[in-house]
Design a protein around this motif. Structure first.
Motif, short mmCIF file in Angstrom:
data_model
loop_
_atom_site.label_atom_id
_atom_site.label_comp_id
_atom_site.label_asym_id
_atom_site.label_seq_id
_atom_site.Cartn_x
_atom_site.Cartn_y
_atom_site.Cartn_z
N MET A 280 38.22 35.29 47.21
CA MET A 280 36.84 35.24 47.70
C MET A 280 36.79 35.06 49.22
O MET A 280 35.95 35.64 49.90
N ALA A 281 37.72 34.26 49.74
CA ALA A 281 37.78 34.11 51.19
C ALA A 281 38.20 35.43 51.85
O ALA A 281 37.64 35.83 52.89
N LEU A 282 39.17 36.13 51.24
CA LEU A 282 39.59 37.44 51.75
C LEU A 282 38.43 38.43 51.75
O LEU A 282 38.27 39.22 52.68
N LEU B 243 33.65 35.44 36.05
CA LEU B 243 32.33 35.49 35.42
C LEU B 243 31.55 34.21 35.68
O LEU B 243 30.32 34.25 35.87
N GLN B 244 32.21 33.08 35.68
CA GLN B 244 31.53 31.83 35.97
C GLN B 244 30.93 31.85 37.37
O GLN B 244 29.80 31.37 37.58
N GLU B 245 31.66 32.40 38.31
CA GLU B 245 31.15 32.46 39.68
C GLU B 245 30.05 33.51 39.83
O GLU B 245 29.09 33.32 40.57
N VAL B 246 30.16 34.61 39.09
CA VAL B 246 29.09 35.62 39.11
C VAL B 246 27.78 35.03 38.62
O VAL B 246 26.70 35.30 39.16
N ALA B 247 27.85 34.20 37.59
CA ALA B 247 26.64 33.58 37.02
C ALA B 247 25.90 32.74 38.06
O ALA B 247 24.69 32.54 37.95
N GLU C 285 45.92 27.40 36.39
CA GLU C 285 45.54 26.75 37.64
C GLU C 285 45.81 27.66 38.83
O GLU C 285 45.01 27.74 39.77
N ARG C 286 46.93 28.38 38.79
CA ARG C 286 47.24 29.32 39.88
C ARG C 286 46.19 30.42 39.96
O ARG C 286 45.73 30.80 41.04
N LEU C 287 45.77 30.94 38.80
CA LEU C 287 44.77 32.00 38.78
C LEU C 287 43.44 31.53 39.36
O LEU C 287 42.76 32.29 40.05
N GLU C 288 43.05 30.32 39.06
CA GLU C 288 41.76 29.83 39.57
C GLU C 288 41.83 29.60 41.08
O GLU C 288 40.87 29.92 41.80
N LYS C 289 42.95 29.09 41.57
CA LYS C 289 43.11 28.96 43.03
C LYS C 289 43.13 30.34 43.68
O LYS C 289 42.59 30.55 44.75
N ALA D 124 40.52 48.14 51.73
CA ALA D 124 41.50 47.07 51.79
C ALA D 124 40.94 45.88 52.55
O ALA D 124 40.32 46.05 53.60
N TYR D 125 41.14 44.71 52.00
CA TYR D 125 40.79 43.46 52.67
C TYR D 125 42.09 42.71 52.96
O TYR D 125 42.92 42.54 52.08
N SER D 126 42.24 42.28 54.19
CA SER D 126 43.50 41.68 54.62
C SER D 126 43.25 40.34 55.30
O SER D 126 42.15 40.05 55.78
#
Length: 285
Positions: free
Chosen positions: A30-32, A61-65, A20-24, A213-215
């Motif tokens: 993605m926001a970063l 991969l699910q989001e890439v699809a 669950e932590r990894l998915e959050k 770098a994305y911050s």
């Protein structure tokens, strides 16, 4: 708890809480990245076959699809453990398309059917699962997966992920960073993974190698999300780190010490912004 042996290191858990932590974490990243799941410098038009190393739950991969137009996508995820895979090691993304998930140690050669198969190989956060000496082996094996002119997109953090925009940094931040760094050094893991990835890609003759770098700097609206993300990482990473360095004798003691750090971190972040830095390294074969 993380595992450490002569040839294998992994500091994070592989349970439902960690999944669950990894998915959050994915959606925070993605926001970063301003929703650049694939970097703009990588042409999307011909991306059909894509591999994801360290895939975890397969969320990337699910989001890439969802964002690539081809109905013939070949999406394959690889991880050293199947503990976070769904049943059957498959993820359905459409009526006629599935994501395949495979147990594979990226430090070892991939099966021949995957050689020269992929337009893009994505890797995210192998820092907590590899020793510093392993990076060259992973890069060599990633190279074997790519088609000519294929791309690698590799995302890593370093210990600056715990910093904030407060200068000088308070004692609680210094303690968290040094504990993480000492644990990584104790296990001969890389505490400067973005730089090491950049150098390894160049030394393996990848072309057009870039690091960016994305911050969260300037993204005040991500304050609460960034705090929650950092707290999740501290709770997941620091307890096993304390055990391997001898700072705590067992997990209950380590977790108790970490909760004190979490309280201090949260209090500090009430008036400052966490400066999470996510590095993206891109190279082309």
């Amino acid at each position: 708890m993380g595992k450490h042996s002569g040839d294998r290191a992994y500091l994070l858990a592989r349970d439902q809480t960690e999944s669950e932590r990894l998915e959050k974490q994915h959606f925070f990243f993605m926001a970063l990245l301003r929703n650049q799941i694939i970097q703009k410098s990588i042409p999307r038009d011909n991306l059909v076959s894509i591999a994801d190393i360290g895939t975890g739950t397969g969320i990337w991969l699910q989001e890439v699809a969802k964002v690539l137009p081809s109905p013939q996508l070949d999406l394959q995820g690889f991880d050293i453990s199947d503990a976070q895979f769904p049943p059957r090691h498959r993820l359905r993304v459409s009526e006629n398309s599935e994501i395949g998930l495979h147990v594979q140690d990226a430090r070892k050669e991939f099966p021949p059917e995957h050689h020269g198969r992929y337009d893009l190989v994505h890797i995210r956060l192998l820092t907590a699962g590899m020793k510093a000496e392993d990076y060259k082996h992973v890069v060599k094996n990633v190279r074997s997966l790519l088609k000519l002119n294929g791309y690698v997109q590799w995302e890593e953090l370093d210990t600056t992920a715990f910093c904030t925009d407060k200068v000088p940094e308070p004692a609680v931040i210094t303690k968290i960073r040094k504990t993480a760094m000492n644990g990584l050094m104790h296990m001969k893991m890389s505490y400067m993974a973005p730089s090491q990835v950049f150098q390894e890609l160049r030394s393996h003759q990848f072309q057009n190698v870039q690091r960016k770098a994305y911050s969260t700097r300037g993204l005040g609206y991500l304050h609460d999300v960034a705090v929650n993300w950092a707290v999740g990482v501290i709770r997941a990473l620091i307890p096993p780190t304390m055990i391997v360095t001898g700072e705590a004798k067992d997990m209950p003691e380590a977790k108790a010490k970490v909760e004190e750090l979490v309280i201090g971190y949260q209090e500090h972040c009430m008036t400052v912004l966490p400066l999470v830095n996510l590095y993206i390294v891109i190279g082309q074969l």
